[in-house]
Design a protein around this motif. Structure first.
Motif, PDB file in Angstrom:
ATOM      1  N   GLY A   8       0.850  -1.191   0.000  1.00  0.00           N
ATOM      2  CA  GLY A   8       0.000   0.000   0.000  1.00  0.00           C
ATOM      3  C   GLY A   8       0.884   1.239   0.000  1.00  0.00           C
ATOM      4  N   ASN A   9       0.435   2.249  -0.699  1.00  0.00           N
ATOM      5  CA  ASN A   9       1.131   3.537  -0.676  1.00  0.00           C
ATOM      6  C   ASN A   9       0.099   4.563  -0.230  1.00  0.00           C
ATOM      7  N   TRP A  10       0.139   4.883   1.033  1.00  0.00           N
ATOM      8  CA  TRP A  10      -0.883   5.776   1.583  1.00  0.00           C
ATOM      9  C   TRP A  10      -0.705   7.229   1.142  1.00  0.00           C
ATOM     10  N   LYS A  11       0.461   7.532   0.621  1.00  0.00           N
ATOM     11  CA  LYS A  11       0.772   8.915   0.212  1.00  0.00           C
ATOM     12  C   LYS A  11       0.553   9.863   1.403  1.00  0.00           C
ATOM     13  N   CYS A  12       0.066  11.085   1.123  1.00  0.00           N
ATOM     14  CA  CYS A  12      -0.085  12.068   2.211  1.00  0.00           C
ATOM     15  C   CYS A  12      -1.519  12.006   2.736  1.00  0.00           C
ATOM     16  N   GLY A  96      11.656   6.678  -5.610  1.00  0.00           N
ATOM     17  CA  GLY A  96      11.508   7.027  -7.020  1.00  0.00           C
ATOM     18  C   GLY A  96      10.079   7.076  -7.503  1.00  0.00           C
ATOM     19  N   HIS A  97       9.139   7.221  -6.580  1.00  0.00           N
ATOM     20  CA  HIS A  97       7.744   7.338  -7.019  1.00  0.00           C
ATOM     21  C   HIS A  97       7.624   8.544  -7.967  1.00  0.00           C
ATOM     22  N   SER A  98       6.765   8.412  -8.963  1.00  0.00           N
ATOM     23  CA  SER A  98       6.663   9.484  -9.970  1.00  0.00           C
ATOM     24  C   SER A  98       6.248  10.819  -9.346  1.00  0.00           C
ATOM     25  N   GLU A  99       5.479  10.764  -8.243  1.00  0.00           N
ATOM     26  CA  GLU A  99       5.099  12.034  -7.601  1.00  0.00           C
ATOM     27  C   GLU A  99       6.318  12.700  -6.969  1.00  0.00           C
ATOM     28  N   ARG A 100       7.247  11.911  -6.463  1.00  0.00           N
ATOM     29  CA  ARG A 100       8.499  12.471  -5.911  1.00  0.00           C
ATOM     30  C   ARG A 100       9.351  13.042  -7.050  1.00  0.00           C
ATOM     31  N   TYR A 168       6.520  -0.976 -11.499  1.00  0.00           N
ATOM     32  CA  TYR A 168       6.247  -0.210 -12.718  1.00  0.00           C
ATOM     33  C   TYR A 168       4.902   0.467 -12.563  1.00  0.00           C
ATOM     34  N   GLU A 169       4.928   1.799 -12.615  1.00  0.00           N
ATOM     35  CA  GLU A 169       3.684   2.563 -12.478  1.00  0.00           C
ATOM     36  C   GLU A 169       3.584   3.593 -13.596  1.00  0.00           C
ATOM     37  N   PRO A 170       2.813   3.290 -14.631  1.00  0.00           N
ATOM     38  CA  PRO A 170       2.635   4.305 -15.669  1.00  0.00           C
ATOM     39  C   PRO A 170       1.912   5.506 -15.060  1.00  0.00           C
ATOM     40  N   TRP A 172       0.145   7.813 -16.212  1.00  0.00           N
ATOM     41  CA  TRP A 172      -1.229   8.031 -16.699  1.00  0.00           C
ATOM     42  C   TRP A 172      -2.237   7.116 -16.029  1.00  0.00           C
ATOM     43  N   ALA A 173      -1.769   6.124 -15.307  1.00  0.00           N
ATOM     44  CA  ALA A 173      -2.700   5.206 -14.632  1.00  0.00           C
ATOM     45  C   ALA A 173      -2.795   5.481 -13.132  1.00  0.00           C
ATOM     46  N   ILE A 174      -1.949   6.380 -12.622  1.00  0.00           N
ATOM     47  CA  ILE A 174      -1.927   6.613 -11.176  1.00  0.00           C
ATOM     48  C   ILE A 174      -3.054   7.538 -10.755  1.00  0.00           C
ATOM     49  N   GLY A 175      -3.929   7.020  -9.916  1.00  0.00           N
ATOM     50  CA  GLY A 175      -4.998   7.840  -9.351  1.00  0.00           C
ATOM     51  C   GLY A 175      -6.005   8.321 -10.381  1.00  0.00           C
ATOM     52  N   THR A 176      -5.981   7.758 -11.568  1.00  0.00           N
ATOM     53  CA  THR A 176      -6.857   8.242 -12.637  1.00  0.00           C
ATOM     54  C   THR A 176      -8.057   7.338 -12.862  1.00  0.00           C
ATOM     55  N   GLY A 213       1.637  -0.918 -10.638  1.00  0.00           N
ATOM     56  CA  GLY A 213       0.877   0.067  -9.863  1.00  0.00           C
ATOM     57  C   GLY A 213       0.176   1.053 -10.776  1.00  0.00           C
ATOM     58  N   GLY A 214      -0.990   1.502 -10.352  1.00  0.00           N
ATOM     59  CA  GLY A 214      -1.750   2.471 -11.134  1.00  0.00           C
ATOM     60  C   GLY A 214      -3.193   2.030 -11.230  1.00  0.00           C
ATOM     61  N   SER A 215      -4.035   2.598 -10.331  1.00  0.00           N
ATOM     62  CA  SER A 215      -5.470   2.265 -10.307  1.00  0.00           C
ATOM     63  C   SER A 215      -5.740   0.771 -10.205  1.00  0.00           C
ATOM     64  N   CYS A 216      -4.875   0.090  -9.494  1.00  0.00           N
ATOM     65  CA  CYS A 216      -5.098  -1.336  -9.238  1.00  0.00           C
ATOM     66  C   CYS A 216      -6.118  -1.444  -8.104  1.00  0.00           C
ATOM     67  N   ASN A 217      -7.083  -2.325  -8.250  1.00  0.00           N
ATOM     68  CA  ASN A 217      -8.105  -2.487  -7.216  1.00  0.00           C
ATOM     69  C   ASN A 217      -8.516  -3.955  -7.121  1.00  0.00           C
ATOM     70  N   GLY A 233       1.353  -5.770  -6.538  1.00  0.00           N
ATOM     71  CA  GLY A 233       0.963  -4.410  -6.863  1.00  0.00           C
ATOM     72  C   GLY A 233       1.432  -3.385  -5.850  1.00  0.00           C
ATOM     73  N   LEU A 234       1.590  -2.154  -6.337  1.00  0.00           N
ATOM     74  CA  LEU A 234       1.789  -1.000  -5.459  1.00  0.00           C
ATOM     75  C   LEU A 234       0.479  -0.216  -5.560  1.00  0.00           C
ATOM     76  N   ILE A 235      -0.176  -0.097  -4.420  1.00  0.00           N
ATOM     77  CA  ILE A 235      -1.574   0.317  -4.409  1.00  0.00           C
ATOM     78  C   ILE A 235      -1.740   1.647  -3.680  1.00  0.00           C
ATOM     79  N   GLY A 236      -2.272   2.637  -4.372  1.00  0.00           N
ATOM     80  CA  GLY A 236      -2.524   3.933  -3.742  1.00  0.00           C
ATOM     81  C   GLY A 236      -3.907   3.976  -3.130  1.00  0.00           C
ATOM     82  N   GLY A 237      -4.851   4.565  -3.858  1.00  0.00           N
ATOM     83  CA  GLY A 237      -6.205   4.797  -3.350  1.00  0.00           C
ATOM     84  C   GLY A 237      -6.835   3.593  -2.673  1.00  0.00           C
ATOM     85  N   ALA A 238      -6.730   2.444  -3.299  1.00  0.00           N
ATOM     86  CA  ALA A 238      -7.409   1.249  -2.769  1.00  0.00           C
ATOM     87  C   ALA A 238      -6.711   0.663  -1.540  1.00  0.00           C
TER      88      ALA A 238
HETATM   89  P1  PGA Z   1      -3.257   4.488  -7.292  1.00  0.00           P
HETATM   90  O1  PGA Z   1      -1.747   4.911  -6.907  1.00  0.00           O
HETATM   91  O2  PGA Z   1      -3.423   3.055  -6.936  1.00  0.00           O
HETATM   92  O3  PGA Z   1      -4.125   5.403  -6.473  1.00  0.00           O
HETATM   93  O4  PGA Z   1      -3.407   4.714  -8.756  1.00  0.00           O
HETATM   94  C1  PGA Z   1      -0.694   4.027  -7.115  1.00  0.00           C
HETATM   95  C2  PGA Z   1       0.606   4.681  -6.669  1.00  0.00           C
HETATM   96  O5  PGA Z   1       0.810   5.855  -6.928  1.00  0.00           O
HETATM   97  O6  PGA Z   1       1.459   4.016  -6.039  1.00  0.00           O
END
Ligand code: PGA
Length: 252
Positions: A8-12, A96-100, A168-170, A172-176, A213-217, A233-238
């Motif tokens: 899980g990647n809880w982010k901020c 190395g997360h793309s947001e960083r 691998y997190e494209p 365009w798929a992150i949080g979209t 990673g990227g909108s995986c649920n 998976g590397l999972i943000g929102g979910a």
């Molecule tokens: P997401 O984020 O699952 O919300 O798309 C993934 C991530 O940024 O690690």
């Protein structure tokens, strides 16, 4: 056999109190589910690490920071070093997360320092790569990801490289809500495994966990995780709701 990892990647997100409750729920659900074949990791804010390590069974649920400093210690106001992360009991660090890279200007040069410090402090890096939409549209994603790896983790010794996981997190798929198709994800992860094989040999490539990673649920995870080269998976929102996250953990 390489490890399957759901991180899980809880982010901020979450206060310490909310994070502790979430971690407790994940721990409880994982314990109840009896899942044994998946390494579960929670990537939490720095402020939460110590409290969360204290409430989870670390054998069931590992804990990760989402970053660490590029310096070992000293006059770097606001930074949190790899040794500080390690001292909380966390065992992983997402790097190395793309947001960083995008919002905080992380470059290959900074990331090389961070990876080295993480490894020297016995933290397992979950090293992220992935292209932006324009690169995908130009069909240049393979070359782009190859360069990202060549400039960073491919500089490691085979021994050090074999200690990390790749995500691998494209972008365009992150949080979209737009997940890469199963075919796109599998194709890229197989490509990355091929690069690792060319660089470090087949044995290391076969043992490296490569995550998508990227909108995986919970809905799309079973199909993604059924692919030969997708090791989790590397999972943000979910990952912010324990039940949703468990749905992904049990997708294997
Ligand atoms: P997401 O984020 O699952 O919300 O798309 C993934 C991530 O940024 O690690």
């Amino acid at each position: 056999m390489r490890k399957k990892i759901v991180a899980g990647n809880w982010k901020c997100n979450t206060t310490v109190q909310e994070g502790v409750e979430l971690a407790k729920s994940v721990n409880e659900l994982v314990a109840k589910s009896g899942v044994k074949n998946v390494v579960v990791v929670l990537g939490t804010p720095f402020t939460h690490l110590t409290s969360i390590v204290a409430v989870v069974d670390i054998k069931l649920v590992g804990v990760a920071a989402q970053n660490c400093a590029a310096e070992a210690k000293g006059a770097f106001t606001g930074e949190v070093s790899a040794s500080m992360v390690k001292s909380t009991g966390a065992e992983y660090v997402i790097l190395g997360h793309s947001e960083r890279r995008e919002y905080y200007g992380e470059t290959s040069e900074t990331l090389n320092k961070k990876v080295a410090l993480a490894l020297s402090n016995n933290l397992t890096p979950i090293y992220c790569c992935g292209e932006a939409l324009a690169i995908r549209e130009a069909n240049e994603q393979n070359a782009y990801v190859k360069t990202q790896l060549e400039e960073t983790v491919f500089n490691l010794s085979p021994e050090d490289f074999s200690k990390l996981a790749i995500a691998y997190e494209p972008i365009w798929a992150i949080g979209t809500g737009v997940t890469a198709s199963t075919a796109q994800a599998q194709e890229m992860l197989a490509y990355i495994r091929g690069l690792i094989s060319n660089k470090f040999g087949k044995a290391i490539a076969e043992e490296t966990s490569i995550l998508y990673g990227g909108s995986c649920n919970a809905k799309n995870a079973p199909e993604l995780f059924a692919q030969a080269d997708i090791d989790g998976g590397l999972i943000g929102g979910a990952s912010l709701k324990a039940e949703d996250f468990l749905g992904i953990i049990t997708a294997y």
